[in-house]
Design a protein around this motif. Structure first.
Motif, short mmCIF file in Angstrom:
data_model
loop_
_atom_site.label_atom_id
_atom_site.label_comp_id
_atom_site.label_asym_id
_atom_site.label_seq_id
_atom_site.Cartn_x
_atom_site.Cartn_y
_atom_site.Cartn_z
N GLY A 102 0.82 -1.21 0.00
CA GLY A 102 0.00 0.00 0.00
C GLY A 102 0.86 1.26 0.00
N ASP A 104 3.60 1.95 -1.94
CA ASP A 104 4.51 1.92 -3.09
C ASP A 104 5.27 3.23 -3.22
OD1 ASP A 104 3.66 -0.53 -3.64
OD2 ASP A 104 2.85 -0.11 -5.64
N GLU B 3 -17.96 0.14 -1.09
CA GLU B 3 -18.03 1.52 -1.55
C GLU B 3 -16.98 2.39 -0.86
OE1 GLU B 3 -21.61 4.55 -1.86
OE2 GLU B 3 -22.21 2.46 -2.19
N SER B 5 -14.18 1.48 0.39
CA SER B 5 -12.81 1.26 -0.09
C SER B 5 -12.63 1.91 -1.46
CB SER B 5 -12.48 -0.23 -0.14
OG SER B 5 -13.13 -0.83 -1.22
N GLY B 6 -13.76 1.98 -2.24
CA GLY B 6 -13.70 2.68 -3.53
C GLY B 6 -13.39 4.16 -3.33
N LYS B 8 -11.99 5.46 -0.75
CA LYS B 8 -10.63 5.53 -0.20
C LYS B 8 -9.59 5.46 -1.34
CE LYS B 8 -8.02 3.49 3.54
NZ LYS B 8 -7.89 2.28 4.36
N LYS B 9 -9.87 4.53 -2.28
CA LYS B 9 -8.95 4.36 -3.40
C LYS B 9 -8.84 5.65 -4.21
CE LYS B 9 -8.55 -0.43 -4.81
NZ LYS B 9 -9.21 -1.47 -5.58
N ASN B 10 -10.03 6.24 -4.49
CA ASN B 10 -10.05 7.47 -5.26
C ASN B 10 -9.34 8.60 -4.54
OD1 ASN B 10 -11.27 6.68 -7.59
ND2 ASN B 10 -13.35 7.00 -6.82
N ILE B 12 -6.91 8.24 -2.37
CA ILE B 12 -5.46 8.00 -2.44
C ILE B 12 -4.93 8.37 -3.83
CG2 ILE B 12 -3.69 6.16 -2.45
CD1 ILE B 12 -5.26 4.85 -0.16
N LYS B 13 -5.72 8.02 -4.86
CA LYS B 13 -5.32 8.36 -6.24
C LYS B 13 -5.18 9.87 -6.38
CE LYS B 13 -6.84 5.12 -9.79
NZ LYS B 13 -7.96 4.81 -10.67
N ASN B 16 -2.21 11.16 -4.53
CA ASN B 16 -0.96 10.83 -5.21
C ASN B 16 -0.60 11.83 -6.30
OD1 ASN B 16 -0.31 8.70 -3.63
ND2 ASN B 16 -1.14 7.13 -5.01
#
Lengths: 193, 103
Positions: A102, A104, B3, B5-6, B8-10, B12-13, B16
């Motif tokens: 997680g 990276d 949802e 985690s979705g 959360k993913k977005n 983090i994206k 980044n």
């Protein structure tokens, strides 16, 4: 007879070059190729080339500056030849950053930079540091070392380095980055002991 | 949960894009020694360095390393670190002599 054919701007006889400038050129070459044999060869080749082009020396610069200019060209040629050779040891870059987690791209904790507590004033430690630095540069993979020496020590422009070694501009930064990561880690491991 | 985690993913994206990882941050530290970084990259790097002590150390150590590299690159007239042996020197002189007569 030889005196007459000799350029008037050259103050010393070629026979004296070795005595006067040998060690200086040798140190210059050694710091850039990190090998006694290669450094000796480069200095020898420099004297031979200088002898051949003695008539073109105009005396605008000092003799040692002129000889260094010839040696610099020899160093570039040395690395160009090396880069044409296929690397015998295929060294895998071991990244100090996390991969497939997680986190990276972030430091692997036990390979992250440690505090060096460097005291600049201590000359003993300084020369020790330079000694280890030289060893660590010598330990770089050939291709990285070529790029590193030409770009960082010889201060060539990026496109000049790429022209000689054969790399793209973005590739050059990746190589220098990896070289510096490895240098840092090598210094830390050997010097902090 | 899925949802969340979705989202959360977005998140983090998205983060980044703004935040650098250490790999890129150290690349920027290396690059800035030789070229001027763009305004956005400078800001991203400053932001990263303000939160990451390891990259701050890397940046500090980079300066130390560069300082010593330039010391190593400069050859001083009186403080040689390596010397040619007498045998190496006389071999070179002989070679010069040989070349003088052949050319």
């Amino acid at each position: 007879m030889t005196e007459k054919t000799q350029n008037n701007n050259v103050k010393t006889k070629p026979d004296d070059w070795v005595k006067l400038h040998g060690d200086y050129l040798y140190n210059y070459a050694y710091s850039r190729v990190q090998s006694k044999e290669s450094a000796e060869d480069l200095v020898q080749e420099t004297f031979i080339s200088a002898l051949k082009s003695i008539k073109s020396f105009r005396g605008d610069s000092s003799e040692i500056t002129w000889l260094i200019a010839i040696l610099k060209r020899k160093i570039i040629d040395h690395y160009r030849k090396l880069s044409r050779k296929k690397e015998t040891v295929t060294s895998q870059f071991s990244t100090p950053f996390q991969d497939n987690s997680g986190m990276d791209g972030h430091w692997i904790l036990d390979r992250a930079p440690k505090d060096w507590h460097i005291k600049h004033e201590d000359p003993m430690r300084q020369s020790e540091f330079i000694f280890i630095l030289e060893m660590c540069i010598a330990a770089l993979p050939e291709k990285w070392r070529s790029v590193f020496v030409l770009k960082v020590m010889e201060e060539l422009k990026s496109d000049e380095v790429c022209k000689e070694i054969g790399c793209s501009s973005s590739n050059l930064w990746v190589i220098i980055h990896r070289a510096r990561l490895q240098l840092r880690e090598c210094l830390e491991n050997r010097w902090l002991k | 949960m899925v949802e969340m985690s979705g989202i959360k993913k977005n998140f983090i994206k998205g983060m980044n894009k703004v935040m650098l990882d250490c790999n890129t941050a150290t690349l920027f530290v290396t690059k800035r020694e030789y070229v001027k970084l763009g305004c956005v990259d400078r800001m991203k790097l400053a932001m990263h360095l303000s939160t990451c002590k390891y990259c701050r150390r890397f940046a500090k150590q980079s300066i130390t390393i560069s300082h010593h590299i330039s010391k190593l690159s400069k050859v001083s007239e009186n403080g040689h670190r390596h010397y040619l042996t007498e045998a190496q020197k006389s071999k070179m002189i002989k070679e010069i002599e040989k070349q003088k007569f052949t050319s």
